[in-house]
Write a protein that holds these residues in place. Structure first.
Motif, mmCIF file in Angstrom:
data_model
loop_
_atom_site.group_PDB
_atom_site.id
_atom_site.type_symbol
_atom_site.label_atom_id
_atom_site.label_comp_id
_atom_site.label_asym_id
_atom_site.label_seq_id
_atom_site.Cartn_x
_atom_site.Cartn_y
_atom_site.Cartn_z
ATOM 1 N N SER A 132 0.901 -1.187 -0.161
ATOM 2 C CA SER A 132 0.050 -0.002 0.015
ATOM 3 C C SER A 132 0.780 1.132 -0.038
ATOM 4 C CB SER A 132 -1.008 -0.026 1.331
ATOM 5 O OG SER A 132 -1.623 -1.175 1.349
ATOM 6 N N ASN A 133 0.634 2.047 -0.916
ATOM 7 C CA ASN A 133 1.419 3.204 -1.012
ATOM 8 C C ASN A 133 0.454 4.499 -1.230
ATOM 9 O OD1 ASN A 133 4.306 4.560 -1.513
ATOM 10 N ND2 ASN A 133 3.107 5.407 -3.191
ATOM 11 N N GLU A 134 0.627 5.552 -0.381
ATOM 12 C CA GLU A 134 0.029 6.767 -0.264
ATOM 13 C C GLU A 134 1.032 7.765 -0.530
ATOM 14 O OE1 GLU A 134 -3.089 9.577 2.094
ATOM 15 O OE2 GLU A 134 -2.220 7.871 3.194
ATOM 16 N N GLU A 135 0.995 8.455 -1.861
ATOM 17 C CA GLU A 135 1.924 9.183 -2.531
ATOM 18 C C GLU A 135 2.619 10.257 -1.545
ATOM 19 O OE1 GLU A 135 2.468 11.536 -6.963
ATOM 20 O OE2 GLU A 135 0.500 11.230 -5.851
ATOM 21 N N ASN A 136 3.812 10.049 -1.240
ATOM 22 C CA ASN A 136 4.542 11.202 -0.505
ATOM 23 C C ASN A 136 4.171 11.164 1.033
ATOM 24 O OD1 ASN A 136 6.127 12.091 -2.820
ATOM 25 N ND2 ASN A 136 4.302 13.468 -3.311
#
Length: 976
Positions: A919-923
């Motif tokens: 899971s990746n939430e940008e920045n």
């Protein structure tokens, strides 16, 4: 001389004035500031008196409320009290009884209904007067602004929504029940209105897991927070990546708190949602939706019928297992006395241990905890009794008890047994009819003369080749020589076979006509499939001792926990019900011990046409706990509700008309003084003692529904009014101050391959003109599904909300809109020897809130692709890719998630699963999770589930620390 006399008189007058001035100055009063935007009548008497003199003083007090435009609207006068020397914090109980006068009928009715003042700006004053001469000794005034807020409304997820579920109609096209993956979840709600100018309201979202057989109310009062957000200003929140995962197969309750500064002004109703996936189903609470609610997303419920105790009949069955293993092989129930079916002991149990290496963010769950659940059943001559026990180390002395024990009559299992008998009777009769029809077919085939000749020839050969040469055989051969007799014989047999077939088919129709689930005992009695003991127990609609959840009606009793007795008895047309015990435990500075007594009586069958009366009384024990002097918000309460409810079924249940009406008396503080008023109905005075904080109001609802099964048409129209002061502590989800009209229309077309589900609802507040403006909320929804065979299914949903007021002041004019749209499609097919399922979904939510010229906007858009592969050998792979973007004003956040997991059948008794999620939430944040588990059948009685995961959380913004954590779960399941 005259001059001296004048001087003496002047000195005397000065001494007198000074003396009286000292008396006046020796008594002072200080009013306490009420909570923001609130003022109840009893708050007149929240003040401190100071007597600085050496002597006690007899005084009485007058409290007045003066509105900025209307002038003085209310005046309350206390009884006489003796004010001793020193400082005294006065309570209303010491000053009663009171006399209260209102300036006009509008304010009189508002105070009677709500116990408070209408919205506006007020000057609140308290005067202390000498009881001997009526002279004023002291006075104090404060200015308050009253704003009577509408209760917040939760909009998403819908109440009872199964998130990630595949609709039942779509399972013909997509051989999946769920994606077994938690999709992005957006929580949203409408704010309390009206929002005063220049006031910022903050919110806190709360989520708890529903454990055992809990209702949403019990779960929120007893369980530690699974997730609790920090204070936020927006009315939307995307469930964060850093929070504990919402697990497939689990059910959760959620609510929202609203704050002005640090003061909580209100809390929303409590709703539930479930994450689809996994075959482990926790007890599922099926709220009796308010009139007008529909399954807006067409979610199929794959839980089996309840099978739970009748006292918990608003729940669905709990089963344990996995998709790859039947963890409970058919272990035979235990026959205690060697007489088959006489006394049978069965049941199931589950022990779970959960351990984590690190406390979860935003959660109150401890590092390690255990739960134990056991549900033994004892069937005596097919009458099933049971016990439900739930124990957990999560229990906490500062919350209501999570542990529960109940003894019950398992009415649902009894019904299931009788249904099975009727079903078996139908199958038996069908088989008999089929046998006669087959015989009839063969006999009719012999009616052909050529076939008769062949039949005679074969029969002669058969007899002649036998060793039997008796006279009877010779006569049989001679009889075969006459074709006419043979034809008559066959004709006679055809008539007999036809009669037998007709008789069996007639019985079959009769039995099928008796298959109405609402008349189960009556129908089974006509078929001779129910014993007299079973008939008696079938009249008991509910029986439970211990922790149960009575459910009478929407306006009276609706699913709150009761530790005590819960009984419903309905022999013939007579109906009787009683529930009594404690609703809550006493916890110092948190909650009073609260008693619960409710009863119903009436005529008719609960499931069919009936008319019932209901009486409820709930009361806090004033002496059950210690309350600190600084805790001014916890007060002992009392509630009485009297209601009537009825239903009429017409034209074989094609039309149903139902309605309900109730009146309530609610005291918010039993410590207040008694209040005597001619405005209070006499019969209410016989049920509770009115206090200064007592209010009275009423509510009603009605609905008419048309259900035509053969054409798959459903239509309903409903209306309800819930007064602003109507209160039932046993139905805490009610929204007060609301008049609502709603409609539903469902239709299936093209041989039920096209489904249309719609709803419409409009309601407004300010029913008694006690607010500065009226708010109107409108919502509707459309669900359209296409489920044709051999092509992908398509499901479309659209649901908009709109909320606005009619305030004439431009700066206070408000409009909120919230819209939801979703599109889902999927299909299962074979490819290169694989069984493949593909599903694609698109979801969008957008919200705009405007007060005056200020506005906030939010939107969330998400795409999700799920691919499932089933191999010919016992391996299943599933992957999910989701992309979502959230925007609040001009700030956007992009989130990408990829999930891959697989399960493999290692042997007949062992399966394993392995998966990972990125899971990746940008920045902002990144999380990588790896999970491994196994399901093991140890024996027919025992199975074990093992599950563990390791995750790595990385903060990309530089504002928080990164960390790693791990979790392990062990579950042992016993079934006998």
């Amino acid at each position: 001389m005259k001059q001296n006399t004048a001087i003496i008189k002047l000195l005397g007058l000065i001494i007198f004035l000074i003396s009286n001035s000292n008396v006046f100055a020796q008594v002072t009063v200080h009013l306490q500031q009420p909570p923001p935007y609130q003022f109840k009548v009893e708050q007149f008497w929240k003040f401190v008196l100071i007597n600085s003199s050496d002597k006690p003083v007899n005084v009485y007090l007058i409290g007045t409320a003066t509105e900025s435009l209307q002038g003085k609207i209310i005046e309350a006068t206390s009884s006489i009290i003796t004010l001793q020397k020193g400082i005294k914090a006065v309570s209303g109980r010491e000053l009663g009884p009171f006399t209260i006068s209102e300036s006009n009928s509008r304010y009189k009715n508002i105070i009677l209904n709500t116990g408070g003042l209408p919205s506006g700006s007020y000057n609140i004053c308290i005067e202390v007067l000498d009881a001997a001469n009526g002279k004023q000794l002291a006075t104090d005034c404060i200015s308050v602004t009253v704003e009577n807020f509408n209760r917040m409304e939760l909009t998403s997820p819908f109440d009872g929504e199964v998130i990630g579920n595949i609709s039942e109609e779509a399972t013909e096209n997509l051989k999946l029940k769920s994606i077994n993956k938690t999709p992005p979840i957006i929580f949203s709600w409408l704010p309390p209105v009206p929002v005063p100018p220049d006031v910022r309201i903050s919110y806190r979202l709360k989520i708890v897991e529903i454990l055992g057989y809990q209702s949403v109310y019990s779960a929120m009062a007893s369980n530690p927070m699974y997730y609790q957000s920090p204070r936020i200003s927006a009315t939307v929140l995307r469930y964060p990546i850093a929070a504990m995962r919402l697990m497939p197969g689990r059910k959760y309750a959620w609510s929202v708190e609203a704050f002005v500064d640090d003061f909580k002004i209100q809390e929303s109703e409590i709703r539930s949602f479930e994450i689809a996936g996994s075959d482990e189903k926790l007890a599922k609470y099926s709220r009796h939706h308010y009139a007008g609610s529909i399954n807006r997303y067409g979610d199929g419920d794959f839980n089996s019928p309840s099978g739970l105790p009748s006292g918990l009949s608003s729940y669905s069955n709990k089963s344990f297992g996995t998709s790859s293993l039947n963890l409970f092989r058919s272990a035979a129930p235990i026959d205690l006395f060697g007489s088959p079916g006489t006394v049978v002991f069965s049941g199931d149990a589950k022990f779970t241990q959960i351990s984590s290496s690190k406390p979860a963010q935003f959660s109150q769950l401890p590092l390690s905890y255990q739960t134990f659940e056991i549900n033994p059943r004892l069937s005596i001559y097919d009458i099933p009794f049971g016990m439900n026990v739930y124990l957990s180390s999560l229990n906490n002395s500062n919350r209501q008890s999570l542990n529960s024990v109940s003894f019950i009559l398992d009415l649902d299992r009894l019904k299931s047994n009788i249904k099975d008998r009727i079903s078996n009777k139908i199958q038996e009769t069908q088989s008999s009819a089929n046998l006669y029809l087959e015989k009839l077919k063969d006999l009719k085939a012999l009616s052909d003369p050529a076939k008769i000749k062949d039949f005679i020839s074969e029969k002669k050969k058969e007899i002649q080749s036998s060793a039997d040469s008796s006279l009877d055989k010779l006569k049989e051969i001679q009889a075969l020589s006459d074709p006419a007799k043979i034809k008559d014989l066959i004709s006679e047999k055809i008539k007999r076979a036809q009669a037998s077939a007709d008789s069996s088919l007639g019985k079959l129709k009769e039995i099928e006509a008796l298959n109405d689930p609402n008349k189960l005992a009556e129908n089974a009695g006509q078929l001779g499939l129910i014993s007299s003991a079973e008939k008696f127990f079938m009249n008991i609609k509910t029986f439970g001792i211990g922790r149960t959840y009575p459910d009478y009606s929407e306006l009276t009793v609706s699913g709150v926990p009761v530790n005590g007795l819960n009984l419903e008895y309905n022999p013939g047309i007579f109906y009787f019900a009683v529930a009594a015990g404690n609703n809550s435990d006493g916890i110092d500075n948190i909650s009073f011990k609260r008693s619960f007594v409710a009863g119903r009586i009436g005529l008719g069958e609960k499931e069919n046409t009936h008319f019932f009366f209901t009486l409820l009384k709930m009361k806090d024990d004033l002496n059950s706990i210690q309350v600190s002097s600084s805790n001014s918000f916890l007060t002992p309460q009392e509630n009485v509700v009297f209601g009537s409810e009825g239903k009429v079924n017409l034209f074989k249940n094609a039309i149903e008309i139902n309605g309900e009406a109730a009146v309530s008396g609610f005291t918010s503080n039993l410590n207040d003084a008694d209040f005597v008023s001619e405005s209070i109905p006499g019969f209410i005075n016989n049920l509770l003692t009115p206090k200064l904080s007592t209010s009275f109001d009423y509510a009603w609802k009605g609905k008419i529904a048309f259900n035509h099964e053969s054409s798959a048409t459903f239509l309903s129209l409903g209306a309800k009014r819930i007064g602003p002061g109507f209160m039932s502590l046993a139905a805490p989800n009610l929204r007060q101050d609301q008049f609502q009209i709603d409609a539903n229309f469902d239709q299936k077309f093209a041989d039920r391959k096209i489904t249309l589900k719609t709803f419409f609802r409009i309601y407004n507040d300010n029913l008694i003109n006690w607010k500065l403006s009226t708010t109107t909320t409108t919502s509707y929804g459309i669900n359209l599904g296409f489920y044709f065979p051999n092509i992908p299914f398509v499901q479309i949903n659209y649901s908009p909300y709109s909320q606005s007021n009619d305030n004439v002041i431009a700066a206070q004019k408000m409009k909120n809109t919230f819209n939801m749209f979703s599109l889902m499609t999927g299909y299962s097919y074979q490819f290169l020897g694989l069984y493949v399922s593909t599903m694609l979904s698109f979801n969008e939510q957008w919200q705009n809130s405007q007060v005056g010229i200020n506005s906030t906007k939010f939107s969330n858009t998400s795409f999700m692709l799920n691919q499932s592969l089933n191999f010919e050998f016992p391996l299943t792979l599933s992957s999910t890719l989701s992309l979502s973007q959230s925007k609040i004003l001009s700030i956007s956040s992009n989130i990408t998630e990829f999930d891959l997991n697989g399960s493999y059948q290692l042997s007949e008794n062992i399966s394993a699963n392995l998966g990972g999620t990125i899971s990746n939430e940008e920045n902002l944040t990144k999380r990588v999770l790896v999970s491994l588990g196994s399901n093991i059948i140890v024996s027919k009685l025992l199975s074990v589930q093992l599950q563990g995961n390791i995750s790595s959380y990385k903060d990309l913004s530089g504002t928080a620390s990164s960390y790693n954590d791990a979790m392990f779960q062990l579950s042992a399941l016993l079934h006998w």
